[in-house]
Design an enzyme around this catalytic site. Structure first.
Site, PDB file in Angstrom:
ATOM      1  N   ALA A  75       5.081   9.152 -23.370  1.00 55.50           N
ATOM      2  CA  ALA A  75       4.527   7.190 -23.642  1.00 55.50           C
ATOM      3  C   ALA A  75       3.627   7.170 -24.761  1.00 55.50           C
ATOM      4  O   ALA A  75       2.676   7.512 -24.898  1.00 55.50           O
ATOM      5  CB  ALA A  75       2.967   8.193 -22.559  1.00 55.50           C
ATOM      6  N   SER A  76       4.368   7.737 -25.391  1.00 55.03           N
ATOM      7  CA  SER A  76       3.447   7.795 -27.178  1.00 55.03           C
ATOM      8  C   SER A  76       3.543   6.702 -27.664  1.00 55.03           C
ATOM      9  O   SER A  76       2.649   6.898 -28.863  1.00 55.03           O
ATOM     10  CB  SER A  76       4.578   8.925 -28.691  1.00 55.03           C
ATOM     11  N   MET A  77       3.981   5.351 -27.156  1.00 56.48           N
ATOM     12  CA  MET A  77       3.964   4.087 -27.737  1.00 56.48           C
ATOM     13  C   MET A  77       2.858   2.868 -26.352  1.00 56.48           C
ATOM     14  O   MET A  77       2.781   2.031 -26.897  1.00 56.48           O
ATOM     15  CB  MET A  77       5.071   3.439 -27.572  1.00 56.48           C
ATOM     16  N   ASN A 115      -0.004   5.800 -28.572  1.00 56.87           N
ATOM     17  CA  ASN A 115      -0.909   6.788 -28.144  1.00 56.87           C
ATOM     18  C   ASN A 115      -1.041   7.781 -29.267  1.00 56.87           C
ATOM     19  O   ASN A 115      -0.244   8.377 -29.112  1.00 56.87           O
ATOM     20  CB  ASN A 115       0.158   7.147 -27.335  1.00 56.87           C
TER      21      ASN A 115
END
Length: 171
Positions: free
Chosen positions: A39-41, A148
């Protein structure tokens, strides 16, 4: 009639083989499809989303990139089986990067840029809860952040990323 049909079939098969060979060369050397992991992007790219990326040419400021993860796994920050990182280049060689009150700040081309309204097509980027210390990016490196910003193992944790570790640039 049989000879004509045979010639047509032979030409069609030859054309298909040429197209297949060209597609294979493109995939191996120029463009590939990658799957976003994690979910980091988010909100720009979501977990499981597939993206096209070019394997040639350098990455520029604000490009989303795929990074070979093997040099950034130490310290238990990244899963040991992570083979790629998906991040955004926010600063390139010669840039100065930092944050103030959760807002990304850059200095390049002799000007200071305060990025209060970042949006890369997927929605507004949240302010950072972890500050970026003032960093001058040296030659051969880039500074990367996840979109994110509050859920990303990026340059704030793994350090600067070597340009040679960038595998591809998202189209």
């Amino acid at each position: 009639m049989e000879k004509t049909r045979g010639k047509v079939l032979s030409r069609v098969l030859s054309a298909l083989l040429i197209v297949l060979a060209l597609l294979t060369v493109c995939k191996i050397f120029f463009i590939d499809i990658y799957t976003v992991v994690g979910a980091s992007m988010s909100p720009t790219y979501e977990n499981g989303q597939r993206v096209f990326a070019r394997k040639v040419g350098g990455a520029g400021r604000f490009d989303a990139v795929i990074i070979r993860a093997e040099n950034y796994r130490g310290g238990g920050v990244l899963p040991e089986d992570a083979d790629r990182l998906f991040k955004r280049v926010v600063a390139v060689a010669g840039d100065v990067v930092w944050s103030e009150n959760g807002v990304l700040c850059l200095e390049y081309d002799g000007e200071t840029h305060i990025l209060t309204d970042e949006n890369y097509g997927g929605g507004d980027i949240d302010r950072m809860s972890v500050q970026v210390e003032r960093t001058v990016v040296p030659d051969g490196y880039v500074y990367v952040l996840g979109d994110n910003r509050n859920n990303s193992a990026d340059s704030r944790i793994i350090g600067l990323v070597a340009v040679e570790d960038i595998e591809a640039v998202v189209l």
